[in-house]
Design an enzyme around this catalytic site. Sequence first.
Site, short mmCIF file in Angstrom:
data_model
loop_
_atom_site.label_atom_id
_atom_site.label_comp_id
_atom_site.label_asym_id
_atom_site.label_seq_id
_atom_site.Cartn_x
_atom_site.Cartn_y
_atom_site.Cartn_z
CE LYS A 49 -48.90 -16.35 7.97
NZ LYS A 49 -48.74 -17.80 8.19
NE ARG A 92 -53.84 -17.41 3.74
CZ ARG A 92 -54.03 -17.35 5.07
NH1 ARG A 92 -53.84 -16.23 5.72
NH2 ARG A 92 -54.37 -18.41 5.73
NE ARG A 148 -52.01 -22.15 15.74
CZ ARG A 148 -51.89 -21.60 14.54
NH1 ARG A 148 -51.35 -20.41 14.41
NH2 ARG A 148 -52.31 -22.24 13.48
NE ARG A 162 -55.97 -21.23 13.94
CZ ARG A 162 -55.20 -20.47 13.18
NH1 ARG A 162 -54.51 -19.48 13.72
NH2 ARG A 162 -55.10 -20.67 11.89
NE ARG A 166 -54.37 -23.69 8.36
CZ ARG A 166 -53.86 -23.61 9.59
NH1 ARG A 166 -54.00 -24.62 10.43
NH2 ARG A 166 -53.23 -22.53 9.97
P1 AP5 Z 1 -48.19 -18.48 14.77
O1 AP5 Z 1 -47.45 -17.21 15.02
O2 AP5 Z 1 -49.59 -18.60 15.27
O3 AP5 Z 1 -48.09 -18.85 13.19
P2 AP5 Z 1 -48.79 -18.21 11.93
O4 AP5 Z 1 -47.78 -18.15 10.84
O5 AP5 Z 1 -49.49 -16.94 12.28
O6 AP5 Z 1 -49.79 -19.40 11.62
P3 AP5 Z 1 -51.31 -19.45 11.22
O7 AP5 Z 1 -51.66 -20.92 11.22
O8 AP5 Z 1 -52.16 -18.57 12.10
O9 AP5 Z 1 -51.30 -18.91 9.79
P4 AP5 Z 1 -52.33 -19.11 8.73
O10 AP5 Z 1 -51.84 -18.13 7.74
O11 AP5 Z 1 -52.53 -20.48 8.21
O12 AP5 Z 1 -53.71 -18.81 9.49
P5 AP5 Z 1 -54.68 -17.57 9.51
O13 AP5 Z 1 -55.09 -17.38 10.90
O14 AP5 Z 1 -54.11 -16.43 8.73
O15 AP5 Z 1 -47.29 -19.68 15.35
C1 AP5 Z 1 -47.75 -21.03 15.27
C2 AP5 Z 1 -47.36 -21.76 16.57
O16 AP5 Z 1 -45.93 -21.77 16.67
C3 AP5 Z 1 -47.86 -21.07 17.85
O17 AP5 Z 1 -48.14 -22.05 18.80
C4 AP5 Z 1 -46.65 -20.22 18.32
O18 AP5 Z 1 -46.62 -20.06 19.73
C5 AP5 Z 1 -45.48 -21.10 17.85
N1 AP5 Z 1 -44.31 -20.31 17.45
C6 AP5 Z 1 -44.28 -19.14 16.77
N2 AP5 Z 1 -43.01 -18.75 16.55
C7 AP5 Z 1 -42.21 -19.73 17.10
C8 AP5 Z 1 -40.81 -19.90 17.20
N3 AP5 Z 1 -39.94 -19.00 16.68
N4 AP5 Z 1 -40.34 -21.01 17.82
C9 AP5 Z 1 -41.20 -21.93 18.34
N5 AP5 Z 1 -42.55 -21.80 18.29
C10 AP5 Z 1 -43.05 -20.71 17.66
O19 AP5 Z 1 -55.89 -18.15 8.63
C11 AP5 Z 1 -56.73 -19.17 9.12
C12 AP5 Z 1 -57.80 -19.44 8.08
O20 AP5 Z 1 -58.62 -18.26 7.89
C13 AP5 Z 1 -57.31 -19.79 6.66
O21 AP5 Z 1 -57.00 -21.16 6.52
C14 AP5 Z 1 -58.50 -19.37 5.82
O22 AP5 Z 1 -59.54 -20.30 5.90
C15 AP5 Z 1 -58.95 -18.08 6.52
N6 AP5 Z 1 -58.25 -16.89 6.00
C16 AP5 Z 1 -57.40 -16.06 6.69
N7 AP5 Z 1 -56.96 -15.07 5.91
C17 AP5 Z 1 -57.51 -15.29 4.69
C18 AP5 Z 1 -57.39 -14.61 3.45
N8 AP5 Z 1 -56.62 -13.53 3.30
N9 AP5 Z 1 -58.10 -15.10 2.39
C19 AP5 Z 1 -58.88 -16.18 2.52
N10 AP5 Z 1 -59.03 -16.87 3.67
C20 AP5 Z 1 -58.34 -16.42 4.75
#
Ligand code: AP5
Length: 207
Positions: A10, A85, A119, A152, A163
């Site tokens: 994403k 979420r 990552r 991370r 998660r």
């Molecule tokens: P990446 O693009 O970083 O994936 P992502 O879907 O953004 O993954 P996240 O782990 O960041 O999502 P998340 O929703 O769990 O975390 P968030 O930061 O929102 O890609 C992942 C890897 O794959 C990278 O290395 C990239 O280079 C690689 N990649 C990408 N596309 C590729 C492809 N096509 N082919 C090959 N490789 C590829 O949340 C983190 C934490 O924050 C949560 O757990 C929670 O504690 C808190 N939080 C955040 N938002 C909320 C909310 N709304 N409510 C409550 N808590 C929240």
Amino acid sequence: MFLGPPGAGKGTQAVRLARARHLAHLSTGDLLRAAVAEGTPLGRAADAHIRAGRLVPDDLVLGALRERIGRSDARAGFVLDGFPRTLAQARALDAMAELDAVVSFELPEPVLLERLAGRRICPKCGAVYHVSASPPREPGRCDRDGVELRQRPDDRPEAVSVRLRVYAEQTEPVLAYYRERGLLRPLDASGSTDEVARRLNALLEGE
Ligand code: AP5
């Protein structure tokens, strides 16, 4: 709005789309990580939740998002990444923004695990790499500022399993919320980042 499990890509696609269409990129994960790094009251309250892989309480996240949506760069439109979420967040968002599309990133769990395990992020500028899919030019160092890359804390296997469970329990109902309103667009998030970007553009052009 981009929804989908951890590691589905994403953030990677949100950065590209926002740049290409001159939109703001609003990621609650990035907002929370910045708050942790700065040691703000929000960051201190969120840190343990994030490390454990749990969601940060709704009131804290909503406060941060409300403030971010109100900034001038979001007025012309934005890509929302990782929010909402929970159903409570989705209902609160109804009063804050009108949505054009909700994209649901879909990817099998073994591929999610491989993406999360590989990552690496730059602690200074937040750039995201993958050890094999998008490695930096010099191993272990950010292309932009030369800073040493890190994993991370919530990409450790113990936090990843939490998660994934939290996603199934608390965020999948959000997909149903938008599906019932006819807004949800499933996206096959497999393949290279260019392939996913092409599929995403085709899906959005069809709107
Ligand atoms: P990446 O693009 O970083 O994936 P992502 O879907 O953004 O993954 P996240 O782990 O960041 O999502 P998340 O929703 O769990 O975390 P968030 O930061 O929102 O890609 C992942 C890897 O794959 C990278 O290395 C990239 O280079 C690689 N990649 C990408 N596309 C590729 C492809 N096509 N082919 C090959 N490789 C590829 O949340 C983190 C934490 O924050 C949560 O757990 C929670 O504690 C808190 N939080 C955040 N938002 C909320 C909310 N709304 N409510 C409550 N808590 C929240």
